[in-house]
Design a protein around this motif. Sequence first.
Motif, PDB file in Angstrom:
ATOM      1  N   LEU A  75       3.251   5.966   6.043  1.00  0.00           N
ATOM      2  CA  LEU A  75       2.991   6.919   6.366  1.00  0.00           C
ATOM      3  C   LEU A  75       1.840   6.419   7.327  1.00  0.00           C
ATOM      4  N   LEU A  76       0.460   6.251   6.850  1.00  0.00           N
ATOM      5  CA  LEU A  76      -0.528   5.894   7.086  1.00  0.00           C
ATOM      6  C   LEU A  76      -0.156   4.592   7.835  1.00  0.00           C
ATOM      7  N   ASP A  77       1.153   3.910   7.747  1.00  0.00           N
ATOM      8  CA  ASP A  77       1.336   2.190   8.696  1.00  0.00           C
ATOM      9  C   ASP A  77       1.674   2.677  10.286  1.00  0.00           C
ATOM     10  N   SER A  78       2.571   4.242   9.948  1.00  0.00           N
ATOM     11  CA  SER A  78       2.800   4.036  10.840  1.00  0.00           C
ATOM     12  C   SER A  78       2.320   5.486  11.941  1.00  0.00           C
ATOM     13  N   PRO A  79       2.215   4.383  13.153  1.00  0.00           N
ATOM     14  CA  PRO A  79       1.196   3.770  14.126  1.00  0.00           C
ATOM     15  C   PRO A  79       0.219   3.179  12.653  1.00  0.00           C
ATOM     16  N   PRO A  80      -0.154   1.802  13.018  1.00  0.00           N
ATOM     17  CA  PRO A  80      -1.119   1.326  11.685  1.00  0.00           C
ATOM     18  C   PRO A  80      -2.471   1.590  12.944  1.00  0.00           C
ATOM     19  N   LEU A  83      -8.461   2.429   9.543  1.00  0.00           N
ATOM     20  CA  LEU A  83      -9.167   3.852   8.308  1.00  0.00           C
ATOM     21  C   LEU A  83      -9.763   3.266   7.177  1.00  0.00           C
ATOM     22  N   ALA A  84     -11.007   3.916   6.736  1.00  0.00           N
ATOM     23  CA  ALA A  84     -12.095   3.910   5.831  1.00  0.00           C
ATOM     24  C   ALA A  84     -10.891   3.269   4.524  1.00  0.00           C
ATOM     25  N   GLY A  85     -11.556   2.593   3.856  1.00  0.00           N
ATOM     26  CA  GLY A  85     -10.551   2.086   2.667  1.00  0.00           C
ATOM     27  C   GLY A  85      -9.783   1.462   2.593  1.00  0.00           C
ATOM     28  N   LEU A  86      -9.514   0.408   3.574  1.00  0.00           N
ATOM     29  CA  LEU A  86      -8.015  -0.438   3.962  1.00  0.00           C
ATOM     30  C   LEU A  86      -7.951  -1.289   4.359  1.00  0.00           C
ATOM     31  N   PRO A  87      -7.586  -1.912   4.178  1.00  0.00           N
ATOM     32  CA  PRO A  87      -7.893  -3.540   4.189  1.00  0.00           C
ATOM     33  C   PRO A  87      -7.963  -3.528   5.912  1.00  0.00           C
ATOM     34  N   VAL A  88      -8.566  -4.878   6.971  1.00  0.00           N
ATOM     35  CA  VAL A  88      -8.473  -5.175   8.219  1.00  0.00           C
ATOM     36  C   VAL A  88      -8.324  -6.656   8.184  1.00  0.00           C
ATOM     37  N   SER A  89      -7.796  -7.493   8.746  1.00  0.00           N
ATOM     38  CA  SER A  89      -8.323  -8.695   9.449  1.00  0.00           C
ATOM     39  C   SER A  89      -9.270  -8.564  10.491  1.00  0.00           C
ATOM     40  N   ILE A  90     -10.582  -9.560  10.674  1.00  0.00           N
ATOM     41  CA  ILE A  90     -11.220  -9.642  11.146  1.00  0.00           C
ATOM     42  C   ILE A  90     -11.093 -10.620  13.027  1.00  0.00           C
ATOM     43  N   GLU A  91     -11.456 -10.096  13.607  1.00  0.00           N
ATOM     44  CA  GLU A  91     -11.041 -11.040  14.936  1.00  0.00           C
ATOM     45  C   GLU A  91     -11.614 -12.090  15.281  1.00  0.00           C
ATOM     46  N   GLY A  92     -11.222 -13.688  14.785  1.00  0.00           N
ATOM     47  CA  GLY A  92     -12.007 -14.440  15.102  1.00  0.00           C
ATOM     48  C   GLY A  92     -11.497 -15.430  13.191  1.00  0.00           C
ATOM     49  N   GLY A  93     -10.832 -14.087  12.403  1.00  0.00           N
ATOM     50  CA  GLY A  93     -10.810 -15.290  11.504  1.00  0.00           C
ATOM     51  C   GLY A  93     -11.408 -14.254  10.058  1.00  0.00           C
ATOM     52  N   GLY A  94     -11.226 -14.507   9.347  1.00  0.00           N
ATOM     53  CA  GLY A  94     -11.516 -13.642   7.934  1.00  0.00           C
ATOM     54  C   GLY A  94     -10.840 -12.103   7.796  1.00  0.00           C
ATOM     55  N   ALA A  95     -11.186 -11.125   6.708  1.00  0.00           N
ATOM     56  CA  ALA A  95     -10.399 -10.155   6.273  1.00  0.00           C
ATOM     57  C   ALA A  95     -11.731  -9.101   5.694  1.00  0.00           C
ATOM     58  N   GLY A  96     -11.284  -7.960   5.277  1.00  0.00           N
ATOM     59  CA  GLY A  96     -12.152  -7.082   4.643  1.00  0.00           C
ATOM     60  C   GLY A  96     -11.555  -5.656   3.875  1.00  0.00           C
ATOM     61  N   ARG A 130      -1.027  -4.522   6.662  1.00  0.00           N
ATOM     62  CA  ARG A 130      -0.143  -3.771   6.617  1.00  0.00           C
ATOM     63  C   ARG A 130      -0.228  -2.993   5.281  1.00  0.00           C
ATOM     64  N   ILE A 131      -0.246  -1.609   4.550  1.00  0.00           N
ATOM     65  CA  ILE A 131      -1.431  -1.014   4.004  1.00  0.00           C
ATOM     66  C   ILE A 131       0.112  -0.794   2.625  1.00  0.00           C
ATOM     67  N   GLN A 132      -0.118  -1.028   1.510  1.00  0.00           N
ATOM     68  CA  GLN A 132       0.544  -1.595   0.412  1.00  0.00           C
ATOM     69  C   GLN A 132       0.124  -0.167  -1.010  1.00  0.00           C
ATOM     70  N   ALA A 133       1.130  -0.053  -1.613  1.00  0.00           N
ATOM     71  CA  ALA A 133       0.574   1.281  -2.372  1.00  0.00           C
ATOM     72  C   ALA A 133      -0.173   0.733  -3.012  1.00  0.00           C
ATOM     73  N   HIS A 134      -0.585  -0.315  -3.632  1.00  0.00           N
ATOM     74  CA  HIS A 134      -1.667  -1.150  -4.057  1.00  0.00           C
ATOM     75  C   HIS A 134      -2.956  -0.302  -3.668  1.00  0.00           C
ATOM     76  N   HIS A 135      -2.763  -0.688  -2.209  1.00  0.00           N
ATOM     77  CA  HIS A 135      -4.276  -0.572  -1.814  1.00  0.00           C
ATOM     78  C   HIS A 135      -4.540   1.471  -1.947  1.00  0.00           C
ATOM     79  N   ILE A 136      -3.106   2.280  -1.955  1.00  0.00           N
ATOM     80  CA  ILE A 136      -3.628   3.932  -2.020  1.00  0.00           C
ATOM     81  C   ILE A 136      -4.116   4.200  -2.855  1.00  0.00           C
ATOM     82  N   LEU A 137      -3.634   2.808  -4.268  1.00  0.00           N
ATOM     83  CA  LEU A 137      -4.467   3.358  -5.521  1.00  0.00           C
ATOM     84  C   LEU A 137      -5.623   2.424  -5.783  1.00  0.00           C
ATOM     85  N   GLY A 138      -5.760   1.933  -5.174  1.00  0.00           N
ATOM     86  CA  GLY A 138      -7.600   1.630  -5.478  1.00  0.00           C
ATOM     87  C   GLY A 138      -8.009   2.694  -5.018  1.00  0.00           C
ATOM     88  N   LEU A 139      -8.375   3.736  -3.421  1.00  0.00           N
ATOM     89  CA  LEU A 139      -8.895   4.704  -2.736  1.00  0.00           C
ATOM     90  C   LEU A 139      -9.460   5.163  -4.337  1.00  0.00           C
TER      91      LEU A 139
END
Length: 683
Positions: A75-80, A83-96, A130-139
């Motif tokens: 549900l949270l991934d539609s549309p992407p 959101l706080a606590g979820l993974p993102v990719s950073i423009e120019g490279g990198g993730a967090g 893309r949000i996965q189940a383990h991302h939600i459980l990590g919150l």
Amino acid sequence: NVYNDDKRMSVLCTEWCSLASMKQRRGRTGRTNPGVYIRLVPKSVIEELNDFDESGVERSPLTRVTLEAAHLAELLDSPPRVLAGLPVSIEGGGAGIVSFWDGVSKGWRVNDAGGDSSVTLPEAKLQSKRIQAHHILGLLPSAPKEPRVVAALNELHELGALSHENTPSVIGAACLKLPLDVSLARLVVLGWMLGNSVETVVMAAALSLVPSCDVLRTPFNTAHSLDGPELNTLRNSLFWRRWADNGNKSEPLMVYRLCMDWLRSGGGSLGKPPYNAKWNQAAHPRLWPQFTEKVIDIAKALLRLVPASCPESQKLQQLVQRAQGYGGSFQEPESRPGWLAAVITWGLAPAGFLAAGQMPVLYDRKGLSNFEQAVNAGGHIVNCFCLPRIGDKFRAADLCRQLGCPIRWMVQKPSSDSKGKDDVFIAIDGGNGPNMHESAELLYRICSPFNGKLTVVHGKEVRPPRHPCSLKWYMPRRDGCGMLDVMVNWKSELESFLHVPRTRERGARCRPKFFLVASGGEYRGADGREDARGRPKITLRGSTLLPMDDGGRRALLWLFAAGYPREAQLVALAAPDYGSRLGSGDFEVRAVRLWERTFHLPRGEPVTSGDLRSVNKFRASLLELDRRRPHRLAGTWHDRHTGERWLVECLDACKPLDIDEQVDPEEVLSVFRLSAQDSAPVA
């Protein structure tokens, strides 16, 4: 009580508590009077204790929680979006990982993957992953460990509740709508598909009862003694269990028959014992109301899923009305215990609680011959027992007289364990039928209410009677390596199930074997070995014996259709058939090597290649539900202009589709036109 993901059972563990629990216990000790609180614990142990106890997430099953997390992730991934606590990719490279929205800097505070540093970036430079189940459980405040999440995801895949993309499948989405564990909810959904929604609703409600699938009274006290009232309770309980089981050897089917008898008498009286039923005095005052309320809750939840035009909807409505005591018509489902046993197998077998039973006495033919010599005075071997170390015949005769068991004959012999007291072989006068007589069953299960421990009956110590034709049950390990010794719940009629070997079976190379499927188990030790009393430490819950009147052919086919064996270690003895039964190129399977056990099929009941093709078709139908997943446009649509109705489904991408490669396969919909008569797809 800690849940073990490898064995999928709860384990009673002895472990050190946390420092916070010690402080809490100190407060309870000094709640009424002042004093000194002393902890006799080594300092080295105190220094290694955790500050707080583990959360309930770490001690409970994660299957349903993980399925809910997968649904929320979709549900949270539609549309992407970011959101706080979820993974993102950073423009120019990198993730967090996004931490929070920084209103002063007008951007998102993003922590790097290691969590060592953070930076504030505008939302335009971030792209959500893309949000996965383990991302939600990590919150969660106390996130579960990664191995537990992986184990829960694997179990959901085995149950067909998740697609290959870890999103809820059609079965998984339906299971989320039912107030049950995923395995029991899957049983209800499968029953709805097969036209047995009422039966599976009742059986799932029975299997959800804790601690066992049971609604009848049982004697219990801390002294392990059976006097007048306790004996009457046990005798009454065994009588109605025997009546309700009706020879099916199944705990859920036993409760199902009790429920149908209650509904025939009018139902109602929720929260109270079934006063209109003839077995009302044997009903448990707490478990029976809990069971009936659960039946209504599950039926109402399923009614929200079943289309109103579906015939199953009317059956469920009648079930709810009759259970609530509103009267009205109620069409009781046709009694088909064999078919319901198949539905139970397909619904519960993927959870992994299967067992194979065989008679150990055939390995020790001398022991069986000694027992037969002891019963040569007459009578049927089914109603004959050995009372171990009871002392003499007079004590045994006194015990049988107090239990009301008519004695046919008795033989006293020295005990095999050389403990000083003799064994007494005794036969109960109850006919020569293949099943144990009521009075004999009472004697055989006299120690069962106290888990086979030494029981005091009217002041006399009694040990569990023995019978050489009782079965030992073995459950395959989850990893497919070896077997575990298990036992059935004493409240099940399987506890007194015996198999008297025939003449040809005694000289056969392969002993006859039996199959059962259960809904779960209780683990009472560090491994699957027997305890000091020789009893297995794993007790199965909600057991159902699979039919063996055809030598186990149907049982094997049901297990194959349920997806077993999962460890892919199956060896079959196959041979071509030149008779008129099969066509050219077909073959027969006459023996199967499964779970380190060999299963020989009767000469006239082999598994044919046609049977295996039918199994593959059934499996393909179940896997089709795994491939199709819910969609926001899925459902039945009505065309106002033409008056036609259309069924919209979303196809998953695991199957090659004849579409343009530029089209996102997750958005490909399958549209069928429904007929006006039975709402079935026709185009």
